[in-house]
Design an enzyme around this catalytic site. Sequence first.
Site, PDB file in Angstrom:
ATOM      1  N   ASP A  32      55.696 128.998  32.448  1.00  0.00           N
ATOM      2  CA  ASP A  32      56.244 129.538  31.208  1.00  0.00           C
ATOM      3  C   ASP A  32      55.102 130.070  30.342  1.00  0.00           C
ATOM      4  O   ASP A  32      54.024 129.467  30.263  1.00  0.00           O
ATOM      5  CB  ASP A  32      57.009 128.436  30.460  1.00  0.00           C
ATOM      6  CG  ASP A  32      57.936 128.996  29.385  1.00  0.00           C
ATOM      7  OD1 ASP A  32      59.157 128.906  29.547  1.00  0.00           O
ATOM      8  OD2 ASP A  32      57.419 129.532  28.378  1.00  0.00           O
ATOM      9  N   ASN A  89      69.081 125.792  29.590  1.00  0.00           N
ATOM     10  CA  ASN A  89      69.658 126.198  28.309  1.00  0.00           C
ATOM     11  C   ASN A  89      70.720 127.265  28.580  1.00  0.00           C
ATOM     12  O   ASN A  89      70.464 128.219  29.336  1.00  0.00           O
ATOM     13  CB  ASN A  89      68.573 126.758  27.391  1.00  0.00           C
ATOM     14  CG  ASN A  89      67.542 125.707  27.013  1.00  0.00           C
ATOM     15  OD1 ASN A  89      67.861 124.529  26.880  1.00  0.00           O
ATOM     16  ND2 ASN A  89      66.291 126.124  26.849  1.00  0.00           N
ATOM     17  N   HIS A 102      67.835 130.470  34.443  1.00  0.00           N
ATOM     18  CA  HIS A 102      66.560 129.836  34.777  1.00  0.00           C
ATOM     19  C   HIS A 102      66.608 128.339  34.542  1.00  0.00           C
ATOM     20  O   HIS A 102      67.304 127.862  33.651  1.00  0.00           O
ATOM     21  CB  HIS A 102      65.405 130.463  33.980  1.00  0.00           C
ATOM     22  CG  HIS A 102      65.635 130.515  32.510  1.00  0.00           C
ATOM     23  ND1 HIS A 102      66.404 131.483  31.916  1.00  0.00           N
ATOM     24  CD2 HIS A 102      65.206 129.718  31.502  1.00  0.00           C
ATOM     25  CE1 HIS A 102      66.440 131.282  30.611  1.00  0.00           C
ATOM     26  NE2 HIS A 102      65.728 130.212  30.331  1.00  0.00           N
ATOM     27  N   HIS A 104      64.235 125.166  33.587  1.00  0.00           N
ATOM     28  CA  HIS A 104      62.941 124.705  33.064  1.00  0.00           C
ATOM     29  C   HIS A 104      62.575 123.414  33.796  1.00  0.00           C
ATOM     30  O   HIS A 104      63.385 122.480  33.843  1.00  0.00           O
ATOM     31  CB  HIS A 104      63.027 124.376  31.568  1.00  0.00           C
ATOM     32  CG  HIS A 104      63.293 125.530  30.671  1.00  0.00           C
ATOM     33  ND1 HIS A 104      62.288 126.166  29.969  1.00  0.00           N
ATOM     34  CD2 HIS A 104      64.440 126.164  30.337  1.00  0.00           C
ATOM     35  CE1 HIS A 104      62.817 127.142  29.232  1.00  0.00           C
ATOM     36  NE2 HIS A 104      64.120 127.160  29.438  1.00  0.00           N
TER      37      HIS A 104
END
Length: 116
Positions: A32, A89, A102, A104
Amino acid sequence: MGAQDCIFCKIVDGSIPSTTVHEDDVCIAFNDLTPQAPTHILLIPKEHVDSLAKTEANHKQTLGHLLLSSAQIARDKGFADDGYRVVINTNGDGGQTVFHLHVHLLAGRQFIFPPG
Ligand code: 5GP
Ligand code: ZN
């Protein structure tokens, strides 16, 4: 072809650089840009999907692949036993800012629950 103007599709096609930590035929994993933990990796499907909220039965293999790849990366990088946090999210209330699905993968510190 990915979605036009999707930054993660551009990472998949290489037109935006990223630090790749894993790649296979289904997904790519990269660091990230704004890490929220000592290890902060994003795993994305190469195929564009807006969010978890848009997934259907035909995404079953992709979703399983993303989770299994997260677990494999955690083992390979040696933080599986200490522990880690996996987050997806989703849409506005979920805090999603990039609308390409995606995962995390966060590690290297203690995480609290519930998250903020
Ligand atoms: P979200 O808030 O949608 O769950 O997560 C999007 C994540 O993508 C954020 O953690 C943000 O730092 C990361 N991000 C946004 N743009 C880029 C980029 O161009 N490169 C990389 N490596 N990460 C990005
Ligand atoms: Zn995309």
